[in-house]
Write an enzyme that holds these catalytic residues in place. Structure first.
Site: not given
Ligand code: CP3
Length: 342
Positions: A26, A30, A39, A76, A153
């Site tokens: 990651r 972030r 972003r 993702d 998911y």
């Protein structure tokens, strides 16, 4: 292939390296203010993922800013269920949400193994742009979620602490479970091959929710499909990271892959014994260690490196870095690995 730095590829193949390579799960996004700036100028996460030039830019940021030895394509794992027919939303400060989920055989029948070059064209394009801009400085990691994690998911429709709806499906409808896992596995194989064709130099399979299954269930519903993917990919080195699956380390050693990711609960010596000498190990510092002071980070990172030894190791955290971690602490981890002398 002429990389300026191909340490990670050589370590994955078990070749001798001058020093241990390092990257961070990651790492793209972030934690970096440079990421947040891009972003915030956009409508949301998906716009960033689906715009190849911007995805390439944030993919390269950690190489420039943190000095890591590999880039990982900014995307993702949830683009796969979307390509199969379940559109996702990324809700601010909450996480992923799927309007449609899989509950019945009728739902399953609407799910297809898509043409990934069409439905996930933007990922392959982002890989091509990234490769061009990286200009062989470091290798590029491609990735996908493992079938069990994607299945979770698709059944649950969102994140969960227990994924009890997904587990319920395994207990109540084995047949549907296997059919869905099979479709996800077939899609993932095509998807990883397309990423490799576009330029990915190494691929990682993230089984983030492996640890919530029992040993028997993980072999039947998790490992089986991870193994299918490993057997199908032989173009580049493959890494399997099954978070929490300490109970299946012996079986991980038998997978047709190069590298096994360890989380921080997996003891390094014991993992080496169980997994065997023929795999590279990746990990495994507790990400929360990076909340401590610089001296502690240096000490704990050095202890980790000495425990793994100089070869067949790719330094990383035991899971992804958290959004509130200071980039200087992350850089301290990276620098300690790069400066370490055994
Ligand atoms: O590693 C990287 O830096 C590359 C990019 C990457 C993202 N997600 C970007 C992202 C990777 C490899 C992932 C994998 C991923 N996504 C996993 C497996 C790895 C793991 O951590 O276990 C999982 C389970 C997901 C699903 C997902 N995506 C969740 C639950 C969330 C919301 C919470 C969170 O993690 O932030 C996401 C969103 C997401 N994916 C963000 C990023 C940078 C944050 C979105 C934002 O910018 O608002």
């Amino acid at each position: 292939m002429g990389y300026e730095n191909d340490l990670i590829l050589r370590a994955a193949r078990g070749e001798t390296v001058e020093r241990t390579p390092v990257w961070i799960m990651r790492q793209a996004g972030r934690i970096l203010p440079e990421y947040r700036a891009i972003r915030q100028s956009l409508s949301g996460f998906k716009e960033l993922v689906e715009t190849p030039e911007l995805a390439a830019e944030v993919t390269i940021q950690p190489v420039d800013i943190l000095g890591v030895d590999a880039a990982i394509i900014f995307s993702d794992i949830l683009v796969v269920p979307e390509a199969m027919g379940l559109e996702y939303q990324m809700i601010e400060n909450k996480g992923p949400y799927f309007e449609k989920t899989i509950q019945t055989l009728a739902d399953l029948e609407k799910i297809n193994v898509p043409d990934v070059d069409d439905t996930l064209h933007y990922v392959m394009e982002a890989i091509k742009v990234t490769k061009k801009e990286l200009n062989n400085r470091v290798p590029l990691i491609g990735f996908a979620g493992a079938p069990w994690t994607i299945f979770s998911y698709m059944i649950e429709g969102q994140g969960s602490k227990t994924f009890s709806k997904a587990k319920k499906m395994l207990y109540t409808n084995k047949q549907l479970s296997h059919q869905l896992l099979e479709k996800i596995a077939q899609t993932t194989i095509k998807y990883l091959k397309a990423q490799i064709k576009a330029g990915a130099d190494i691929v990682q399979i993230f089984d983030s929710w492996a640890g919530i299954l029992s040993y028997e269930q993980y072999l039947e519903f998790g490992m089986k499909y991870v193994s299918m993917i490993c057997n199908a990919i032989n173009e580049v080195p493959v890494t399997v990271f099954a978070k929490g699956a300490y109970f299946a380390r012996k079986e991980m050693g038998e997978l047709n892959c190069n590298t096994i990711g360890l989380d921080w609960n997996m003891d390094i010596q014991k993992s080496r014994e169980l997994i065997g000498k023929d795999k590279t190990l990746q990990g495994n510092l507790d990400p929360c260690m990076l909340y401590s002071d610089f001296d502690t980070i240096k000490l704990e990172t050095s202890k980790m490196l000495s425990s793994f030894g100089p070869n067949r190791h790719i330094a990383n955290l035991g899971h992804g870095v958290y959004p509130d971690m200071h980039p200087d602490k992350v850089r301290c981890f990276v620098d300690t690995v790069k400066e370490y002398k055994s």
